[in-house]
Scaffold this active site. Structure first.
Site, PDB file in Angstrom:
ATOM      1  N   SER A  57       0.836  -1.205   0.000  1.00  0.00           N
ATOM      2  CA  SER A  57       0.000   0.000   0.000  1.00  0.00           C
ATOM      3  C   SER A  57       0.865   1.246   0.000  1.00  0.00           C
ATOM      4  CB  SER A  57      -0.897   0.003   1.240  1.00  0.00           C
ATOM      5  OG  SER A  57      -1.494   1.270   1.437  1.00  0.00           O
ATOM      6  N   TYR A 111      -1.869  -1.251  10.082  1.00  0.00           N
ATOM      7  CA  TYR A 111      -1.902  -1.632   8.677  1.00  0.00           C
ATOM      8  C   TYR A 111      -0.664  -1.138   7.929  1.00  0.00           C
ATOM      9  CZ  TYR A 111      -3.453  -1.647   3.769  1.00  0.00           C
ATOM     10  OH  TYR A 111      -3.536  -1.827   2.408  1.00  0.00           O
ATOM     11  N   LYS A 171       2.395  -3.241   6.185  1.00  0.00           N
ATOM     12  CA  LYS A 171       2.710  -3.139   4.757  1.00  0.00           C
ATOM     13  C   LYS A 171       4.159  -2.681   4.541  1.00  0.00           C
ATOM     14  CE  LYS A 171      -1.133  -4.442   2.768  1.00  0.00           C
ATOM     15  NZ  LYS A 171      -1.186  -5.719   2.020  1.00  0.00           N
TER      16      LYS A 171
END
Length: 250
Positions: free
Chosen positions: A147, A160, A164
């Site tokens: 991401s 998150y 990533k």
């Protein structure tokens, strides 16, 4: 008649393949002749997508339910593939999760662990298991889906984006570990219009699009070209790379 499509003799496994970007990539690989293994938590959904692929593209397709956030489940997935004599040529580590939280102190240990389990631990374990098999057979390709948040983090998604960022690092680790026979690369995805993004706050979407050169979110079909490139022979001298597909995020 020989099938001259790019992936006609390849088997592609896609985690998180029953919806969103994963489903779109499954159709993209199937359109190029690949045998596709669709993996996600809900086996019924995976089987439904596999049925779509067979009907629309005339390829073999398999749907397998697997909770990739569970280490043992990944071992069981690979055992199931081995038992069915399915040899994976391309692995797409697409499954991910980005849970919401009210505050940093509100991030529980369980939420943190779950986010890392799906976003970085699962790609590590599955790449290790399938990557070693690819090496033994003399070739293969792994494509991770990261991401843009891993380098442009927002305040609302700490677990998150941290996970990533870890996936970005693993890309080079595996490229070095599995080379020269297996290539490992990552797509750093921006904001795409999927079923997940449908629940985003419109103000947040407007802010993100205002920060991109193309001034919009992406259509899921727009990730397919990058996935096919990195997985295929056109990227034969590309490994350990991170390709941004984000509309030009500033």
């Amino acid at each position: 008649m020989v099938d001259e499509r790019q992936f006609a003799d390849k088997t592609v496994l896609i985690t998180g393949g029953s919806r969103g970007l994963g489903r779109q990539m499954a159709h993209g690989f199937a359109a190029e002749g690949a045998r596709v293994v669709v993996v996600s938590r809900n086996e019924e959904s995976c089987v439904a997508v596999a049925d779509e692929l067979r009907a629309e593209h005339g390829v073999e397709a398999i749907g397998i339910g697997c909770h990739v956030g569970r280490w043992a489940a990944l071992d069981e997935l690979v055992d199931r593939l081995d038992a069915a004599a399915v040899e994976v040529d391309v692995l797409v580590n697409n499954a991910g999760m980005s849970p919401l939280y009210d505050s940093l102190t509100g991030v529980s240990e369980a939420l943190w662990d779950k986010t890392f389990a799906v976003n970085v631990r699962a790609p590590f374990r599955l790449s290790a298991l399938l990557g070693e098999r690819m090496v033994a057979r003399g070739g293969g390709s792994i494509v991770n889906i990261s991401s843009i948040g891993s380098i442009r983090p927002g305040p609302e998604m700490a677990p998150y984006v941290a996970a990533k960022a870890g996936l970005n690092v693993l890309t080079e680790v595996f490229a070095q570990s599995l080379g020269p026979t297996v290539r490992v690369n990552t797509i750093m995805a921006g904001a795409f219009r999927t079923d997940v993004s449908a629940h985003w706050d419109p103000a947040d979407v407007e802010l993100v699009t205002s920060q991109t050169a193309l001034q919009r979110t992406g259509d899921p079909a727009e990730i397919v070209g990058a996935a096919l490139f990195l997985a295929g022979s056109s990227a034969s001298f590309t490994s350990g790379a991170i390709l941004r597909v984000d509309g030009g995020r500033a």
